[in-house]
Design a protein around this motif. Structure first.
Motif, mmCIF file in Angstrom:
data_model
loop_
_atom_site.group_PDB
_atom_site.id
_atom_site.type_symbol
_atom_site.label_atom_id
_atom_site.label_comp_id
_atom_site.label_asym_id
_atom_site.label_seq_id
_atom_site.Cartn_x
_atom_site.Cartn_y
_atom_site.Cartn_z
ATOM 1 N N GLY A 7 0.806 -1.230 -0.179
ATOM 2 C CA GLY A 7 -0.026 0.071 -0.095
ATOM 3 C C GLY A 7 0.809 1.116 0.029
ATOM 4 O O GLY A 7 2.025 1.115 0.178
ATOM 5 N N GLU A 8 0.081 2.454 -0.361
ATOM 6 C CA GLU A 8 0.853 3.541 -0.451
ATOM 7 C C GLU A 8 1.210 4.316 0.859
ATOM 8 O O GLU A 8 2.306 5.158 0.977
ATOM 9 C CB GLU A 8 0.214 4.672 -1.167
ATOM 10 C CG GLU A 8 -1.162 4.997 -0.667
ATOM 11 C CD GLU A 8 -2.007 5.998 -1.548
ATOM 12 O OE1 GLU A 8 -3.075 6.223 -0.930
ATOM 13 O OE2 GLU A 8 -1.777 5.922 -2.612
ATOM 14 N N ARG A 9 0.801 3.825 2.131
ATOM 15 C CA ARG A 9 1.449 4.445 3.294
ATOM 16 C C ARG A 9 2.516 3.713 4.058
ATOM 17 O O ARG A 9 2.594 2.397 3.867
ATOM 18 C CB ARG A 9 -0.128 4.441 4.305
ATOM 19 C CG ARG A 9 -0.838 5.592 3.887
ATOM 20 C CD ARG A 9 -2.218 5.448 4.986
ATOM 21 N NE ARG A 9 -3.118 6.344 4.754
ATOM 22 C CZ ARG A 9 -4.239 6.679 5.591
ATOM 23 N NH1 ARG A 9 -3.996 6.328 6.917
ATOM 24 N NH2 ARG A 9 -4.892 7.518 5.100
ATOM 25 N N ILE A 10 3.549 4.438 4.492
ATOM 26 C CA ILE A 10 4.459 3.834 4.953
ATOM 27 C C ILE A 10 5.124 4.721 6.211
ATOM 28 O O ILE A 10 4.846 5.906 6.253
ATOM 29 C CB ILE A 10 5.702 3.762 3.862
ATOM 30 C CG1 ILE A 10 6.739 2.854 4.629
ATOM 31 C CG2 ILE A 10 6.217 5.129 3.536
ATOM 32 C CD1 ILE A 10 7.788 2.344 3.694
ATOM 33 N N THR A 69 2.933 8.353 15.288
ATOM 34 C CA THR A 69 1.778 8.117 14.431
ATOM 35 C C THR A 69 2.071 8.711 13.025
ATOM 36 O O THR A 69 1.166 8.576 12.186
ATOM 37 C CB THR A 69 0.645 8.787 15.009
ATOM 38 O OG1 THR A 69 0.651 10.270 14.905
ATOM 39 C CG2 THR A 69 0.426 8.206 16.430
ATOM 40 N N ARG A 70 2.998 9.327 12.917
ATOM 41 C CA ARG A 70 3.358 9.959 11.405
ATOM 42 C C ARG A 70 3.644 8.656 10.176
ATOM 43 O O ARG A 70 4.412 7.835 10.310
ATOM 44 C CB ARG A 70 4.632 10.827 11.547
ATOM 45 C CG ARG A 70 4.860 11.324 9.908
ATOM 46 C CD ARG A 70 5.870 12.643 10.077
ATOM 47 N NE ARG A 70 4.924 13.907 10.283
ATOM 48 C CZ ARG A 70 5.430 15.173 10.402
ATOM 49 N NH1 ARG A 70 6.578 15.277 9.949
ATOM 50 N NH2 ARG A 70 4.731 15.973 10.748
ATOM 51 N N TYR A 71 2.850 9.169 9.150
ATOM 52 C CA TYR A 71 2.869 8.301 8.110
ATOM 53 C C TYR A 71 3.270 8.876 6.879
ATOM 54 O O TYR A 71 2.795 10.219 6.770
ATOM 55 C CB TYR A 71 1.890 7.288 7.871
ATOM 56 C CG TYR A 71 0.573 7.808 7.607
ATOM 57 C CD1 TYR A 71 0.310 8.258 6.280
ATOM 58 C CD2 TYR A 71 -0.297 8.109 8.606
ATOM 59 C CE1 TYR A 71 -1.035 8.687 6.085
ATOM 60 C CE2 TYR A 71 -1.781 8.950 8.135
ATOM 61 C CZ TYR A 71 -1.826 8.985 6.975
ATOM 62 O OH TYR A 71 -2.980 9.801 6.551
ATOM 63 N N TYR A 72 3.720 8.402 5.897
ATOM 64 C CA TYR A 72 4.189 8.967 4.511
ATOM 65 C C TYR A 72 3.292 8.234 3.335
ATOM 66 O O TYR A 72 3.301 7.011 3.567
ATOM 67 C CB TYR A 72 5.772 9.217 4.300
ATOM 68 C CG TYR A 72 6.370 9.675 5.395
ATOM 69 C CD1 TYR A 72 6.798 11.024 5.362
ATOM 70 C CD2 TYR A 72 6.607 9.236 6.545
ATOM 71 C CE1 TYR A 72 7.759 11.666 6.119
ATOM 72 C CE2 TYR A 72 7.387 9.834 7.575
ATOM 73 C CZ TYR A 72 8.034 11.043 7.505
ATOM 74 O OH TYR A 72 8.658 11.746 8.277
ATOM 75 N N GLN A 89 15.323 10.909 5.844
ATOM 76 C CA GLN A 89 15.481 11.937 4.523
ATOM 77 C C GLN A 89 15.123 11.204 3.455
ATOM 78 O O GLN A 89 14.646 12.112 2.316
ATOM 79 C CB GLN A 89 17.069 12.002 4.649
ATOM 80 C CG GLN A 89 17.679 12.692 3.469
ATOM 81 C CD GLN A 89 19.288 12.614 3.357
ATOM 82 O OE1 GLN A 89 20.074 11.911 4.136
ATOM 83 N NE2 GLN A 89 19.848 13.331 2.605
ATOM 84 N N ILE A 90 14.963 10.033 3.148
ATOM 85 C CA ILE A 90 14.637 9.365 1.984
ATOM 86 C C ILE A 90 13.136 9.678 1.781
ATOM 87 O O ILE A 90 12.838 10.077 0.771
ATOM 88 C CB ILE A 90 14.885 7.976 1.960
ATOM 89 C CG1 ILE A 90 16.412 7.755 1.885
ATOM 90 C CG2 ILE A 90 14.062 7.434 0.668
ATOM 91 C CD1 ILE A 90 16.902 6.262 1.707
ATOM 92 N N LEU A 91 12.412 9.288 3.067
ATOM 93 C CA LEU A 91 11.020 9.794 2.738
ATOM 94 C C LEU A 91 10.452 10.993 2.514
ATOM 95 O O LEU A 91 9.569 11.376 1.702
ATOM 96 C CB LEU A 91 10.185 9.222 3.907
ATOM 97 C CG LEU A 91 10.318 7.473 4.478
ATOM 98 C CD1 LEU A 91 9.674 7.103 5.469
ATOM 99 C CD2 LEU A 91 9.424 6.919 3.306
ATOM 100 N N PHE A 124 4.923 12.149 -1.451
ATOM 101 C CA PHE A 124 4.396 13.507 -1.820
ATOM 102 C C PHE A 124 3.306 13.945 -0.734
ATOM 103 O O PHE A 124 2.813 15.011 -1.008
ATOM 104 C CB PHE A 124 3.479 13.488 -3.136
ATOM 105 C CG PHE A 124 2.474 12.649 -2.905
ATOM 106 C CD1 PHE A 124 2.391 11.325 -3.341
ATOM 107 C CD2 PHE A 124 1.014 13.232 -3.009
ATOM 108 C CE1 PHE A 124 1.131 10.571 -3.200
ATOM 109 C CE2 PHE A 124 -0.011 12.587 -2.675
ATOM 110 C CZ PHE A 124 -0.108 11.130 -3.110
ATOM 111 N N GLU A 125 3.232 13.151 0.396
ATOM 112 C CA GLU A 125 2.209 13.660 1.475
ATOM 113 C C GLU A 125 2.652 13.119 2.765
ATOM 114 O O GLU A 125 2.900 11.910 2.700
ATOM 115 C CB GLU A 125 0.876 13.468 0.979
ATOM 116 C CG GLU A 125 -0.328 13.757 1.903
ATOM 117 C CD GLU A 125 -1.552 13.245 1.623
ATOM 118 O OE1 GLU A 125 -2.655 13.038 2.836
ATOM 119 O OE2 GLU A 125 -1.890 12.975 0.569
#
Length: 316
Positions: free
Chosen positions: A272-275, A309-312, A294-296, A301-302
């Protein structure tokens, strides 16, 4: 004009990622490869048909690739190529298999998010699509126009099969334009206004539902079945090691600045798109959460949430 352009199916991207990330000795690898090869052949056939379709690209026609329309019975109408004019519509079922006989060919349709069913020969499949599209069309409220279908053989190995010649709805690639022109001459009454044609195509695109299953559920895989790490773009070895801002391959000794981009695409197609930062560290086999952050920040893009709890959200 091309209203919905040809692109690689999301499900094919998922299968390619799964094929890379499942060990060849795994009992599901051959099944994944079977479906990957089928979709690759179908996508290749659609690419072969593309140059011919440019001759039909005008104000009088709308061309849409890879439609998957939901039906009330929870099944889907899947169409390789749909050509819509003000006078008639034409479904193209693209077949790139070098078949000894159409009756022995089997294609697939996505019944729902976890199940696929085999369809018999492509001619029967195209006929079913025409019935399904007619039903969808009637419910859409637009004026009904004749819906035709053709099976288009794109493999040169099919050109010597005499059994095809008896059915006018099965054509070789070089016969497609003349078949379309015959239909164009046969249907002379404009049943759709141009504004209705545009609204109809908008509705087709709005209702299109690409097949995006949870690939692990689809093949009954566990998260532990997925090989982690960054794959070397030169020799396909894994994992590469992050050293001073570069990825280093211990097998071929090549380095790369952005090999993680493909790895994170694999992650997206599989999980899935969340990581999260923690999952990125584990999947990329990084020793430092700072390097993962740094990579994330570069590729996502969001982002949402704070602290743990932060996700990318990864790009498609």
């Amino acid at each position: 004009m091309f209203t919905k352009h040809l692109s690689k199916p999301y499900y094919l991207e998922q299968l390619e990622s799964a094929s890379r990330r499942i060990a060849m000795t795994h009992h599901k690898h051959s099944e994944i490869e079977h479906w990957r090869k089928q979709l690759t052949a179908n996508h290749y056939g659609e690419k072969k048909i593309l140059p011919l379709l440019t001759h039909l690209s005008s104000k009088e026609s709308r061309i849409l690739f890879d439609l998957r329309l939901p039906l009330p019975d929870h099944s889907y109408c899947q169409i390789d190529v749909l050509i819509v004019t003000r006078n008639f519509a034409l479904i193209l079922e693209v077949n790139h298999s070098p078949l000894p006989s159409l009756a022995k060919d089997y294609r697939f349709m996505h019944v729902n998010e976890r199940m696929e069913a085999r369809m018999p020969d492509p001619l029967s499949q195209a006929e079913l699509q025409a019935h399904q599209l007619t039903y969808w069309w009637a419910r859409s409220g637009f004026p009904i126009i004749p819906i035709n279908y053709l099976v288009v053989l794109t493999s040169s190995a099919s050109y010597s099969q005499p059994s095809y010649e008896s059915d006018s709805q099965i054509v070789h690639l070089d016969q497609l334009l003349s078949s379309f022109q015959s239909l164009d001459h046969a249907y002379t009454s404009s049943l759709l206004k141009e504004s209705e044609l545009n609204l109809l195509c908008d509705k087709l695109i709005d209702e299109n539902a690409p097949y995006k299953p949870c690939i692990l559920d689809r093949f009954r895989l566990k998260k532990t079945d997925i090989l982690q790490g960054v794959i070397c773009p030169e020799c396909d070895a894994l994992p590469m090691k992050r050293v001073h801002g570069r990825w280093y391959c211990k097998v071929c000794h090549q380095t790369s600045r952005n090999a993680h981009v493909e790895a994170l695409k694999d992650y997206q197609f599989l999980f899935g798109e969340r990581i999260t930062n923690q999952r990125a560290c584990a999947f990329l086999k990084l020793d430092s959460s700072t390097a993962a952050l740094q990579i994330l920040n570069e590729v996502a893009f969001e982002k949402s949430g704070v602290n743990k709890t932060r996700y990318y959200v990864l790009n498609e």
